[in-house]
Write an enzyme that holds these catalytic residues in place. Structure first.
Site, PDB file in Angstrom:
ATOM      1  N   HIS A  53       0.981  -0.758  -0.271  1.00  0.00           N
ATOM      2  CA  HIS A  53       0.120  -0.043  -0.069  1.00  0.00           C
ATOM      3  C   HIS A  53       0.679   1.378   0.429  1.00  0.00           C
ATOM      4  CE1 HIS A  53      -4.106  -1.888   1.556  1.00  0.00           C
ATOM      5  NE2 HIS A  53      -3.087  -2.903   0.935  1.00  0.00           N
ATOM      6  N   GLU A  55       0.940   3.765   1.906  1.00  0.00           N
ATOM      7  CA  GLU A  55       1.846   3.844   2.803  1.00  0.00           C
ATOM      8  C   GLU A  55       2.961   2.934   3.423  1.00  0.00           C
ATOM      9  OE1 GLU A  55      -3.380   5.094   3.395  1.00  0.00           O
ATOM     10  OE2 GLU A  55      -1.613   3.261   2.314  1.00  0.00           O
ATOM     11  N   CYS A 118      -2.652   0.352   6.967  1.00  0.00           N
ATOM     12  CA  CYS A 118      -1.537   1.267   7.171  1.00  0.00           C
ATOM     13  C   CYS A 118      -1.365   2.008   8.074  1.00  0.00           C
ATOM     14  CB  CYS A 118      -2.353   1.775   5.978  1.00  0.00           C
ATOM     15  SG  CYS A 118      -1.598   0.747   4.315  1.00  0.00           S
TER      16      CYS A 118
END
Length: 188
Positions: A53, A55, A118
C-alpha cells in the site's frame, strides 16, 4: 511547500498508480519541516504483495532514506538513525520509559483514508500527523471496503470474521523470554 502541495503530490502518485496498472488510487507523501522525505504508491497489482500500500511503501522509503546504513546499524550507530531513543510522552500509558524515535516529527499526506494495516504502520512508525483527502465512505464507494475491518477489530476475538485463537502459549513464551534476557535489547 504546504498541505495542499503535499496532498496534490499524493494524489498525483495515486493517479499514476492507476494509469500504470500498479494498484488502486492511493498515493502517500511523508514530510518533515516542509520537505518531502519519501513518496509511495499502491503497487499491489504490480508486485502481487497485499501489503504494498502507498502508506507502507512511503514508510519503507522514509526509513531507508533516514537510515542509509540500515542493514549494518549497530549499537554504536543506533543513535544516528530513527532508532535513537526518545522519552515516553507525558501521560502515555506506555510501560517503557524510552522507545526508538522512528518517524516521530514527520507527517503523512494520503489520497485516501488509511486502511487498518496502514494505520497500524503509521502508529508503529510514530508519525505525528495524518492528512488524507477521500474518507472511508468514498473509498468504499469505489470498491475498497476498509470500514468493515475497523468495525471487526472492535469485536471480541470469537466474533471476528477470521478465526483467531491462542494455541500453545508456552512455545511463544520461549522467544519472549529470549527478548527479556537480551541485555542490549533496543525498545522500539
Amino acid at each position: 511547500m504546504g498541505d495542499k502541495e503535499f496532498l496534490a503530490e499524493a494524489v498525483r502518485l495515486a493517479t499514476e498508480s492507476v494509469e500504470n496498472g500498479w494498484g488502486g488510487p492511493f498515493g502517500a507523501v511523508i514530510t518533515r519541516d516542509g520537505q518531502v522525505v519519501a513518496r509511495g504508491q499502491n503497487r499491489v497489482l504490480l508486485t502481487g504483495d497485499p501489503t504494498a500500500h502507498a502508506e507502507v511503501e512511503s514508510i519503507r522509503k522514509a526509513v531507508a532514506t533516514l537510515n542509509p546504513k540500515a542493514p549494518s546499524i549497530t549499537e554504536e550507530h543506533a543513535n544516528e538513525s530513527t532508532l535513537a531513543y526518545v522519552k515516553r510522552p507525558e501521560g502515555s500509558p506506555d510501560p517503557v520509559p524510552e522507545r526508538a524515535r522512528m518517524l516521530q516529527g514527520h507527517s503523512i499526506y494520503i489520497s485516501g483514508a488509511p486502511c487498518p494495516m496502514c494505520m497500524s504502520a503509521i502508529y508503529w512508525s510514530r508519525i505525528d500527523a495524518v492528512y488524507y483527502s477521500c474518507d472511508l465512505k468514498a473509498t468504499r464507494e469505489i470498491g475498497f471496503d476498509d470500514a468493515y475491518q475497523y468495525e471487526d477489530f472492535t469485536k471480541p476475538l470469537e466474533d471476528r470474521r477470521i478465526e483467531i485463537r491462542q494455541i500453545h502459549p508456552e512455545m511463544g513464551a520461549t522467544a519472549y523470554q529470549a527478548w527479556m534476557d537480551k541485555a542490549d535489547r533496543h525498545a522500539y
